[in-house]
Scaffold this motif. Structure first.
Motif, short mmCIF file in Angstrom:
data_model
loop_
_atom_site.label_atom_id
_atom_site.label_comp_id
_atom_site.label_asym_id
_atom_site.label_seq_id
_atom_site.Cartn_x
_atom_site.Cartn_y
_atom_site.Cartn_z
N VAL A 438 -27.94 -19.64 24.45
CA VAL A 438 -28.06 -20.96 24.66
C VAL A 438 -26.34 -21.39 24.90
O VAL A 438 -25.94 -22.07 25.71
N LEU A 439 -25.44 -20.71 23.94
CA LEU A 439 -23.97 -21.17 24.03
C LEU A 439 -23.56 -20.32 25.58
O LEU A 439 -22.73 -21.16 26.23
N LYS A 440 -24.02 -19.26 26.15
CA LYS A 440 -23.64 -18.95 27.42
C LYS A 440 -23.86 -19.94 28.51
O LYS A 440 -23.38 -20.25 29.59
N ILE A 446 -19.06 -27.43 29.22
CA ILE A 446 -18.73 -28.01 27.96
C ILE A 446 -17.14 -27.86 28.02
O ILE A 446 -16.45 -26.97 28.47
N ASP A 447 -16.53 -28.93 27.61
CA ASP A 447 -15.01 -28.55 27.27
C ASP A 447 -14.65 -28.41 25.79
O ASP A 447 -13.28 -27.76 25.49
N GLU A 462 -19.45 -15.62 13.98
CA GLU A 462 -18.77 -14.69 14.86
C GLU A 462 -19.34 -14.84 16.14
O GLU A 462 -18.72 -14.73 17.37
N VAL A 463 -20.54 -14.89 16.43
CA VAL A 463 -21.18 -15.13 17.76
C VAL A 463 -20.54 -16.49 18.41
O VAL A 463 -20.24 -16.32 19.49
N CYS A 464 -20.42 -17.51 17.72
CA CYS A 464 -19.97 -18.68 18.31
C CYS A 464 -18.53 -18.39 19.10
O CYS A 464 -18.35 -18.74 19.94
N PHE A 465 -17.76 -17.79 17.90
CA PHE A 465 -16.23 -17.68 18.67
C PHE A 465 -16.44 -16.58 19.46
O PHE A 465 -15.26 -16.74 20.49
N HIS A 513 -31.66 -25.48 25.48
CA HIS A 513 -30.67 -25.32 26.64
C HIS A 513 -31.59 -26.09 27.66
O HIS A 513 -32.61 -26.05 27.98
N PHE A 514 -30.58 -26.55 28.78
CA PHE A 514 -31.17 -27.04 29.88
C PHE A 514 -31.43 -26.31 30.88
O PHE A 514 -31.21 -25.17 31.09
N GLU A 515 -32.41 -26.66 31.69
CA GLU A 515 -32.71 -25.98 32.83
C GLU A 515 -31.37 -25.76 33.80
O GLU A 515 -30.52 -26.37 33.81
N PRO A 516 -31.28 -24.90 34.88
CA PRO A 516 -30.05 -24.37 35.66
C PRO A 516 -29.47 -25.42 36.12
O PRO A 516 -28.38 -25.54 36.45
#
Length: 648
Positions: A438-440, A446-447, A462-465, A513-516
């Motif tokens: 979802v972060l990808k 996002i800003d 660690e994954v977030c950073f 997460h949203f659709e593309p």
């Protein structure tokens, strides 16, 4: 501009007592804008009726009379009518349908702009065709009212659906008699007000455009439709060809359904005199609304959204254009955008002979200046003059006084470009689940991100950073989880997000997460000034390709807020609940809100082990369903569920 060419067509089998009034109303039709020709199919049995048609031809220009026998339609199928009702047989219905289709073909062959098909038992207002043309609809009827039997109430010749339903109803909706009567009453009340309205069926007094005729509209029988009447088959075919149907109620025709109704003609003509004044007042009000709102709706980047000039006389156009040029640089420097609204219009002077009028109205200007909203109200007055073609034109605008409103709306902050989008998220032990995925997705638009780590014992931080290494991340770590009292956690998330001075806040969980296509639209959502809260549908996935849909899992059938513009002057209020308190303050929908068709995917239920974990957590935190829905908790572990395939 050349006047529109209109063929007025009518199959005629009528008593002379009624026919003479029909023909008189045709001779009185306004031909200032349209140019009218006439085509009658003479199916009369009465010699006097035939003579009346010939007399009309002698007095009027461009009249064609065709004997029905020439079209291969004999008079042997007698049309029976009495003072109670009219009797239509199947052969007679399709005989008339053939007549009308013949008239359509004649209109096409001679390149008429419009065909006006009208029954010969109607008396028309002189402005009927002019009004229908001005509606700019491909297919539209003028309304008339009829007592279909002598003891019933008057009903319109238009309807909404099926054979003759005067009420709207969903395909699966079940209505009782009271609900049917209420909806029917609302429809009839609407039609009594002057206007143009969408309907499902119409006939007998209908203007058909060239475009509709060339597309193939006709009255020919549709073999697999059982509805009676050629008009119903015409309407079904028109809708199948993509044409919506409308009715105009500005100038109702008078229906002489039975000869006893001839007595009402004088009253109808008196009402027509009043109707002219009423419709002129409506036209004046519409001119003021269109002209003032068009002039007053402006954006510093794009200028005017619609052309206001057709509603003003030449001197006003020159004066207003000069003022705009002089002020344009100031509008740009101060980022001015404004939306004008006109209400409470009243025609306080009207001299139709002199062609002058005065309209009083309330003008509301709502907009933004340097990204802060303003709200103004004025009582205004405008003088209007009649143009040679019959339109009204505004020749002055006078502001009489400023109106002190009881409640001034809150000052909103709303930039229309370069808005910052802040992702706000709570995580706990999400590293082996959906966090990376979802972060990808979010990283594309996002800003910055605000992340509350609610006591993770894995490497979620660690994954977030790692994923968000190129954008600012504000991370807060809780030594122990606060989820047992969710309101405390959500307040913390909110307050930490506000520390970033956000423009827009996107609040998503670590498995959403949203659709593309969200990526293509999100900047339009956050760079508009009209709405502060955007709501979406959330789909609960039960595996990689399917979402669940049943009585317990229907989140995707409603819209909930996930994206908001932060308003510093708004008093946000929370739902003080230990569980299910909401991820935003509960009153965000009091701000201007919109529904988006972009869809949100919730992956948190899509693995069996996740469902077991969540079931155990809910049963531990809320075993009696005090904060949620106990039956839904219990349904989490159902083996047989209804799944719907997701289609991108």
């Amino acid at each position: 501009m050349q006047p529109k060419r209109v063929l007025v067509g009518s199959p005629v089998n009528q008593s002379p007592e009624i026919l003479k009034h029909f023909l008189l109303s045709l001779s009185e039709l306004n031909q200032k804008h349209p140019k009218l020709d006439f085509l009658f199919i003479d199916d009369n049995e009465d010699k006097e009726s035939k003579r009346l048609l010939v007399d009309f031809k002698m007095k009027e220009n461009c009249v064609t009379i065709i004997e029905s026998a020439r079209l291969g339609q004999e008079i042997s199928m007698k049309y029976i009518r009495n003072d109670q009702t009219h009797i239509w047989t199947e052969p007679l219905t399709w005989k008339v349908a053939a007549f009308k289709d013949y008239i359509i073909q004649q209109a096409l062959d001679s390149n008429y702009d419009y065909l006006f098909l009208v029954d010969s038992d109607l008396v028309l207002h002189p402005d009927t065709i002019d009004s229908l043309i001005q509606s700019n609809k491909p297919i539209i009827s003028e309304i008339y009212w009829t007592k279909w039997d002598s003891f019933s109430e008057e009903l319109p010749q238009v309807w909404l659906r099926d054979q003759y339903d005067l009420f709207q109803k969903g395909r699966e909706e079940k209505l009782n008699e009271r609900e049917i009567q209420e909806r029917t009453g609302r429809f009839i009340k609407m039609l009594r007000e002057p206007g143009v309205y969408k309907v499902g069926g119409l006939g007998a007094c209908t203007l058909i455009s060239w475009g509709a005729m060339t597309a193939g509209v006709s009255f020919k029988e549709i073999y697999n439709v059982s509805f009676l009447g050629e008009d119903r088959h015409f309407c079904i075919r028109a809708a199948a060809l993509g044409f919506e149907l409308f009715v105009d109620t500005h100038y109702p025709a008078y229906h002489i359904y039975r000869e006893s109704e001839l007595d009402g003609l004088e009253q109808y003509k008196k009402e027509n005199e009043q109707r002219v004044v009423i419709n002129q007042k409506l036209k004046l009000i519409q001119t003021v609304k269109s002209g003032i709102e068009g002039l007053g709706t402006f954006h510093y980047k794009n200028g005017y959204s619609r052309d206001w000039r057709p509603f003003y006389d030449e001197s006003m156009i020159q004066q207003l254009s000069l003022e705009f040029v002089e002020n344009r640089s100031m509008y740009i420097a101060e980022n001015v955008s404004v939306d004008a609204q006109v209400a409470d219009c009243d025609v306080i002077k009207l001299d139709m002979n002199a062609g002058t009028a005065t309209v009083e109205y309330l003008l509301t200007n709502k907009g933004f200046k340097n990204h802060e909203s303003f709200y103004e109200q004025y009582r205004c007055e405008s003088d209007l003059i009649a143009s040679p073609n019959g339109d009204w034109l505004i020749e002055s605008i006078h502001v009489k006084d400023s109106v002190r409103t009881v409640e001034i709306p809150m000052v909103r902050i709303a930039k229309d470009n370069n808005n910052k989008l802040t992702l706000s998220m709570v995580i706990k032990n999400e590293a082996g689940r959906y966090l990376e995925k979802v972060l990808k997705e979010h990283k594309q638009y996002i800003d910055e991100a605000v992340i509350i780590d609610d006591g993770s014992t894995d490497n979620s931080v660690e994954v977030c950073f790692a994923i968000l290494k190129d954008i600012p991340v504000h991370l807060v770590q809780n030594k122990s989880s606060k989820f047992g009292n969710e309101i405390e956690l959500r307040r913390q998330q909110w307050e930490e997000t506000l520390r970033m001075n956000p423009d827009w806040i996107l609040n998503l969980d670590a498995d959403e997460h949203f659709e593309p296509r969200f990526f293509e639209s999100v900047h339009d959502l956050i760079n508009q000034q009209k709405f502060d809260t955007i709501c979406f549908r959330l789909y609960d996935f039960w595996d990689d390709e399917h979402y669940r849909e049943d009585e317990f899992w229907r989140a995707h059938m409603s819209y909930r807020p996930f994206l908001i513009r932060y308003q510093p002057h708004f008093k946000y209020q929370w739902n003080e609940s230990a569980q299910h308190c909401g991820r935003f303050p509960q009153n965000v929908l009091e701000l201007p809100s919109a529904k988006s068709q972009l869809r949100l995917k919730h992956l948190g239920w899509s693995r069996k082990e996740d469902r077991i974990h969540k079931y155990n957590r809910y049963m531990a935190l809320d075993p009696n369903g005090q904060y949620g829905w106990k039956e839904q908790y219990q349904s989490i572990l159902d083996e047989q569920v209804n799944l719907v395939k997701w289609i991108e």
